[in-house]
Design a protein around this motif. Structure first.
Motif, PDB file in Angstrom:
ATOM      1  N   GLY A  49      43.549   2.119  20.983  1.00 27.54           N
ATOM      2  CA  GLY A  49      44.673   2.030  20.256  1.00 27.54           C
ATOM      3  C   GLY A  49      44.674   1.975  19.032  1.00 27.54           C
ATOM      4  N   SER A  50      43.623   2.158  18.201  1.00 34.39           N
ATOM      5  CA  SER A  50      43.745   1.833  16.597  1.00 34.39           C
ATOM      6  C   SER A  50      43.422   3.143  16.215  1.00 34.39           C
ATOM      7  N   THR A  51      44.107   3.354  14.751  1.00 30.89           N
ATOM      8  CA  THR A  51      43.786   4.727  14.031  1.00 30.89           C
ATOM      9  C   THR A  51      42.533   4.712  13.112  1.00 30.89           C
ATOM     10  N   PHE A  52      42.492   5.957  12.913  1.00 28.03           N
ATOM     11  CA  PHE A  52      41.193   6.118  11.782  1.00 28.03           C
ATOM     12  C   PHE A  52      41.241   4.947  10.648  1.00 28.03           C
ATOM     13  N   TYR A  53      42.474   4.974   9.869  1.00 35.14           N
ATOM     14  CA  TYR A  53      42.708   4.056   8.843  1.00 35.14           C
ATOM     15  C   TYR A  53      42.540   2.608   9.279  1.00 35.14           C
ATOM     16  N   VAL A  65      30.896 -12.769   9.129  1.00 32.24           N
ATOM     17  CA  VAL A  65      29.653 -11.945   9.913  1.00 32.24           C
ATOM     18  C   VAL A  65      29.137 -10.867   8.769  1.00 32.24           C
ATOM     19  N   SER A  66      28.222 -11.165   8.208  1.00 31.64           N
ATOM     20  CA  SER A  66      27.697 -10.560   7.014  1.00 31.64           C
ATOM     21  C   SER A  66      27.003  -9.236   7.547  1.00 31.64           C
ATOM     22  N   LYS A  67      26.133  -9.360   8.546  1.00 31.23           N
ATOM     23  CA  LYS A  67      25.556  -8.018   8.974  1.00 31.23           C
ATOM     24  C   LYS A  67      25.782  -7.841  10.588  1.00 31.23           C
ATOM     25  N   PRO A  68      27.128  -7.458  10.900  1.00 26.62           N
ATOM     26  CA  PRO A  68      27.476  -7.544  12.191  1.00 26.62           C
ATOM     27  C   PRO A  68      26.612  -6.124  12.922  1.00 26.62           C
ATOM     28  N   ARG A  69      26.307  -6.362  14.162  1.00 21.55           N
ATOM     29  CA  ARG A  69      25.701  -5.318  15.008  1.00 21.55           C
ATOM     30  C   ARG A  69      26.872  -4.573  15.744  1.00 21.55           C
ATOM     31  N   PHE A  70      28.004  -5.017  15.786  1.00 20.75           N
ATOM     32  CA  PHE A  70      29.061  -4.889  16.648  1.00 20.75           C
ATOM     33  C   PHE A  70      30.377  -4.853  15.651  1.00 20.75           C
ATOM     34  N   LEU A  71      31.039  -3.748  15.479  1.00 25.82           N
ATOM     35  CA  LEU A  71      32.317  -3.771  14.847  1.00 25.82           C
ATOM     36  C   LEU A  71      33.455  -2.927  15.581  1.00 25.82           C
ATOM     37  N   ILE A  72      34.523  -3.677  16.186  1.00 25.79           N
ATOM     38  CA  ILE A  72      35.277  -3.113  17.546  1.00 25.79           C
ATOM     39  C   ILE A  72      36.783  -3.385  16.752  1.00 25.79           C
ATOM     40  N   THR A  73      37.660  -2.295  16.843  1.00 28.22           N
ATOM     41  CA  THR A  73      38.912  -2.577  16.265  1.00 28.22           C
ATOM     42  C   THR A  73      39.953  -1.924  17.382  1.00 28.22           C
ATOM     43  N   HIS A  74      40.835  -2.477  17.594  1.00 27.92           N
ATOM     44  CA  HIS A  74      41.747  -2.212  18.587  1.00 27.92           C
ATOM     45  C   HIS A  74      43.219  -2.485  18.211  1.00 27.92           C
TER      46      HIS A  74
END
Length: 244
Positions: A49-53, A65-74
């Motif tokens: 559901g998320s856009t590139f921007y 979280v300074s050094k995330p191993r997971f970055l998820i955006t919906h």
């Protein structure tokens, strides 16, 4: 085998060979098809559901979280104002308003969870920075701390407790996890973009690997259900507040 004066043995052998070839072709294509399906769901688990921007924009709470191993955006578009979305966010939590996921998901994965509510609970509307939002029974000590709150636009939650209590006490594994909810009005009218981002750092390697393999694709179902659950409730609240 003889019948009617004809030998059907060659016909049976030909049919068997044909079925064997079909079976081989199905086997040859089934693995690539499964891999493609898994890759698709895995990608949706990161971006539904998320856009590139939206995926590349900086959001409140990103620095926790300074050094995330997971970055998820919906993301999802809601036909309601931010004020119609916000009440559902501040009352989230275990044995509060719930997480608005599908009931069948809760029954299968989280049987101790109550059904998510379909009404605003006045008792839970007064949320503040530093408050604890439970995400499990009290003995699990599992939940989120409110790190940032700007009604009705931004809610940032932070957890280091979403692991078995024994693992946390012994140092067997660790998680540093943020949930960020951004409620952005759309200039064209009474509509809102609802963005949900989570970032996490996990240790050791086996927890990271298993989370990447299982949790990320499962998040397509979980986060999609939550976003759609908030959307339905916010749009219903809007109709109640502004009939017609």
């Amino acid at each position: 085998w003889h019948g009617g004066g004809g030998d059907i043995g060659p016909s049976l052998r030909l049919a068997a060979m044909r079925h064997t070839r079909i079976g081989s072709q199905l086997m040859r294509w089934s693995l690539p098809a499964l891999l493609i399906a898994y890759a698709t769901v895995h990608r949706l688990g990161q971006t539904y559901g998320s856009t590139f921007y939206e995926r590349h924009a900086r959001m409140p709470g990103d620095g926790i979280v300074s050094k995330p191993r997971f970055l998820i955006t919906h993301g999802i578009t809601i036909d309601a104002l931010p004020e119609d979305v916000w009440p559902w966010l501040v009352q989230m939590g275990w044995h509060r308003g719930g997480w608005y996921t599908a009931r069948w998901v809760d029954k299968m994965l989280f049987p101790a969870n109550r059904a998510s509510v379909a009404h605003v609970i006045d008792l839970y509307q007064d949320l503040h920075v530093g408050d604890f939002i439970p995400d499990g029974a009290p003995e699990t000590e599992c939940g989120f701390v409110v790190e940032e709150l700007e009604a009705p636009r931004v809610l940032v939650l932070h957890s280091t407790s979403h692991l078995p209590l024994e693992w946390r006490r012994t140092g067997k594994a660790s998680i540093d996890w943020t949930w960020v909810f951004s409620v952005v009005p759309i200039a064209s009218g009474d509509r809102t973009r609802f963005i949900f981002r989570w970032r996490a750092a996990t240790k050791p390697w086996w927890l990271t690997a298993s989370s990447w393999a299982v949790i990320v694709p499962a998040d397509f179902i979980m986060s999609r259900g939550m976003l759609q659950g908030v959307k339905r409730r916010a749009e219903q609240l809007r109709r109640t507040r502004r009939p017609g």
